[in-house]
Write an enzyme that holds these catalytic residues in place. Structure first.
Site, PDB file in Angstrom:
ATOM      1  N   ASP A  25      36.667  46.863  11.126  1.00 32.27           N
ATOM      2  CA  ASP A  25      35.818  46.928   9.939  1.00 32.27           C
ATOM      3  C   ASP A  25      35.056  48.240  10.022  1.00 32.27           C
ATOM      4  O   ASP A  25      34.072  48.354  10.759  1.00 32.27           O
ATOM      5  CB  ASP A  25      34.863  45.730   9.920  1.00 32.27           C
ATOM      6  CG  ASP A  25      33.875  45.793   8.750  1.00 32.27           C
ATOM      7  OD1 ASP A  25      34.021  46.689   7.891  1.00 32.27           O
ATOM      8  OD2 ASP A  25      32.951  44.949   8.699  1.00 32.27           O
ATOM      9  N   LYS A  86      30.720  56.776   5.171  1.00 30.45           N
ATOM     10  CA  LYS A  86      31.725  56.081   4.352  1.00 30.45           C
ATOM     11  C   LYS A  86      31.523  56.375   2.870  1.00 30.45           C
ATOM     12  O   LYS A  86      32.476  56.408   2.091  1.00 30.45           O
ATOM     13  CB  LYS A  86      31.630  54.582   4.619  1.00 30.45           C
ATOM     14  CG  LYS A  86      32.674  53.733   3.921  1.00 30.45           C
ATOM     15  CD  LYS A  86      32.561  52.297   4.412  1.00 30.45           C
ATOM     16  CE  LYS A  86      33.545  51.370   3.728  1.00 30.45           C
ATOM     17  NZ  LYS A  86      33.467  49.997   4.274  1.00 30.45           N
ATOM     18  N   GLU A 189      38.390  44.549   2.122  1.00 33.12           N
ATOM     19  CA  GLU A 189      37.392  43.804   2.887  1.00 33.12           C
ATOM     20  C   GLU A 189      37.218  42.358   2.396  1.00 33.12           C
ATOM     21  O   GLU A 189      37.166  41.431   3.220  1.00 33.12           O
ATOM     22  CB  GLU A 189      36.061  44.558   2.860  1.00 33.12           C
ATOM     23  CG  GLU A 189      36.104  45.850   3.667  1.00 33.12           C
ATOM     24  CD  GLU A 189      34.972  46.795   3.352  1.00 33.12           C
ATOM     25  OE1 GLU A 189      34.092  46.427   2.550  1.00 33.12           O
ATOM     26  OE2 GLU A 189      34.954  47.913   3.903  1.00 33.12           O
ATOM     27  N   ASP A 211      30.643  40.568  -1.346  1.00 33.10           N
ATOM     28  CA  ASP A 211      30.533  41.459  -0.192  1.00 33.10           C
ATOM     29  C   ASP A 211      29.508  42.558  -0.475  1.00 33.10           C
ATOM     30  O   ASP A 211      29.783  43.516  -1.188  1.00 33.10           O
ATOM     31  CB  ASP A 211      31.907  42.067   0.101  1.00 33.10           C
ATOM     32  CG  ASP A 211      31.911  42.924   1.356  1.00 33.10           C
ATOM     33  OD1 ASP A 211      30.831  43.187   1.901  1.00 33.10           O
ATOM     34  OD2 ASP A 211      33.002  43.325   1.781  1.00 33.10           O
TER      35      ASP A 211
END
Length: 625
Positions: A25, A86, A189, A211
């Site tokens: 992850d 990210k 994800e 999420d």
């Protein structure tokens, strides 16, 4: 008699020899690595027993630090400490300023010969790209996994937000390559979270995966049945997460302290963000917390915090509603809601999600670990350690893919929320007589006109045999692989002439682009439909004008009387004026009228062509046919 040792394709020949496969992850705030051991998926800790690795990289005087040591350096050396990288993955230099607030970095253009448009961050150890920073994080996780599992890794499944576009996914794969990883696949994800919960509980039905991580928000609607996970719809916001919650608290704190945000330096900004994060985390368990910045101190209550972050939570609920609408469902049809990401620990988030969905969210698996656990389960299957029949994942593309046609129209070849991997082909033809080449312009988006969508790539198909307009057949094939990466090929069917391109843009969509594109497609659906109808009729009018003009220039004077010739010229002028006026119905009516008025001329041209073809032929020759 000699015996053959037989194993299933992809599986180890020895029954108990498992391949070392991990799930990673790669998060905005924290990253984890997990694997399956003794049939159980678990995250792997470092030597200090910490499972999460802060996604922070510090370029120090003595070397590169990753994780906790790097995070500790963020207060004393912010310009050389990269956090939330990210959010920069797959983005252009012009996009980084829109990532939410002031960033304490010095961005520079790509060095000569490197990816044009990619932002590079100036550090004391040289200019580094977001891909290189992410590779450092991956190397640290890989090192942890090697130490724990006792050897080199065979492969990994890396998770990405469902809304990552082609550029962002490719940047992630590039980072993995730099880190020396064999990537089995990229996995959305939310899908990874569904894997973890679905296999653990053996459930079936409709599941919403909410999420909310440090820097991105994803909402996916999945249907689970007999081990099959199908993503029915996805939505979200690539620039919304816990970092934004911290920023809301930091701005409140600065206002209360009477400090102008634009007047503070990068170190003070980082101090404010760190304090805001501490306050946010404290309020997940307590009713109020003391706050301090510089010489100022105060108190922030849970109620005040809820008011600060409610506008951000509203954005997630709106995306939730849109995804349900895309899936053709209502909130009361949801069976379960899975909470993923550290920001879902905020009580107000859970309260609002439960209020909207009518379901108490699932939180039995640590929301920070659930994605890595799911990725590890999938990696275990792809490594051949477990039968692939145990799990089938069907992801979807977030935005439609298509190409430009005459009139600036977007012809969608693969529609959004189509499951991947997928291959779709569509046939097109030439617009003009004798056309020997065709420009293929690939777009991504939901609007009817290409000007409102995002250009992905261009390439040309040459060598088309010269034919009358509409005579050639061009098959354009779009192929999206399991990682969501696109390839486009074009072929002229009569000759086999081909051309293709692997779509790999140098940078991705800006922060709010995907959400904006979806929102615009809903808001302008009616207008877009009308405008597309107008453009289609205008293109047809242009075709009729060009064809009739060519015919009149070639045969008008020989086949028509002066009055007939003049009438058709007047009709052409009338169609041109009508085309400019911009009314689809009027243009269609005018095209139909000209079609009737030119029928006799077309018939005379056809008869002339037949007579010319038969000239010099004998009756006996014709009887042979």
């Amino acid at each position: 008699m000699a015996l053959l040792q037989i194993s299933e394709p992809g599986q180890a020949p020895e029954p108990h020899q498992y391949k070392r496969a991990v799930g990673i992850d790669l998060g905005t705030t924290n990253s984890l690595v997990a694997t399956v051991r003794s049939g159980v998926a678990e995250t792997l800790p470092d030597i200090d027993g910490q499972h999460t690795l802060p996604s922070v990289v510090h370029y120090g005087e003595l070397g590169v630090e990753v994780g906790v040591p790097a995070k500790n350096s963020s207060l004393i050396d912010p310009e050389n400490t990269i956090v939330s990288v990210k959010r920069m993955m797959g983005r252009g230099l012009e996009d980084v300023d829109s990532l939410g607030g002031v960033l304490p970095y010095r961005f520079v253009t790509a060095p000569q010969g490197q990816s044009e448009g990619m932002p590079f961050i100036k550090t004391r150890r040289g200019d580094v790209s977001p891909v290189e920073v992410s590779a450092e994080i991956l190397r640290s996780l890989v090192g942890r996994a090697k130490d724990t599992l006792g050897g080199e890794l065979d492969g990994a499944v890396i998770t990405v937000p469902a809304y990552f576009d082609d550029a962002q996914r490719q940047a992630t794969k590039d980072a993995a390559k730099l880190a020396g990883l064999n990537v089995y696949r990229l996995l959305n994800e939310p899908t990874a979270a569904a894997v973890a919960y679905g296999l653990d509980q053996g459930g079936q039905g409709v599941i919403a995966v909410y999420d909310l991580g440090g820097g991105t928000f994803d909402i996916s609607i999945l249907r689970l049945e007999k081990g099959v996970f199908e993503v029915m719809a996805t939505g979200g916001d690539t620039a919304l997460g816990g970092d934004d919650f911290d920023r809301m608290v930091a701005r409140w704190m600065l206002r209360e302290a009477g400090v102008d945000e634009s007047s503070i330096n990068s170190l003070q900004l980082r101090e404010a963000m760190v304090e805001a994060c501490r306050v946010k985390e404290a309020l997940t368990v307590g009713p109020e917390v003391k706050v301090g910045f510089g010489e100022w101190s105060g108190t922030l209550s849970r109620e005040q915090f809820d008011e600060l972050v409610d506008p951000l939570i509203d954005r997630t609920i709106r995306a939730f509603k849109r995804s349900l609408r895309d899936a053709g469902l209502k909130a009361n049809e949801i069976d379960e809601v899975v909470m993923v990401g550290g920001s879902t620990r905020v009580p107000r988030v859970r309260e609002r999600v439960e209020g909207f969905s009518g379901r108490q969210p699932l939180t039995s698996i640590d929301p920070d670990k659930v994605v890595a656990v799911g990725a590890a389960l999938q990696a275990n299957v792809l490594a051949g350690n477990k039968s692939a029949e145990d799990m089938l994942l069907l992801d979807v593309i977030p935005l439609s893919l298509g190409l430009e046609t005459m009139g600036g129209l977007m012809e969608k070849v693969i529609h959004r929320n189509t499951t991947i991997p997928v291959s779709r082909a569509q046939e097109f033809t030439t617009y003009k007589d004798g056309q020997t080449a065709m420009a293929i312009h690939v777009f991504q988006g939901e609007r009817e006109l290409i000007r409102d969508n995002r250009s992905l790539a261009r390439f040309e198909l040459r060598g088309i045999p010269p034919m009358p307009a509409g005579g050639a057949k061009i098959r354009v094939t779009f192929q999206v692989d399991a990682d969501g990466l696109l390839g486009v090929a074009a072929e002229e069917l009569s000759t086999g002439v081909k051309s293709s391109i692997q779509v790999k843009p140098s940078y991705g969509l800006s922060d709010a682009d995907i959400s904006r594109m979806l929102k615009d497609s809903f808001e302008h659906a009616g207008d877009d439909k009308d405008l597309r109808a107008l453009r289609e009729q205008q293109v047809e009018a242009d075709r009729v004008v060009e064809a009739l003009t060519v015919a009149l220039e070639k045969d008008g004077e020989s086949l028509l009387s002066e009055s007939e010739y003049t009438t058709l010229l007047e009709d052409l002028e009338s169609l041109k004026q009508c085309r400019q006026a911009g009314n689809a119905k009027s243009i269609a009516s005018e095209i139909e009228r000209i079609g009737k008025s030119s029928e006799e001329f077309a018939a005379r041209r056809m008869n002339q062509g037949i007579r010319q073809a038969l000239s010099g032929q004998k009756v006996d020759d014709l009887e042979e046919f």
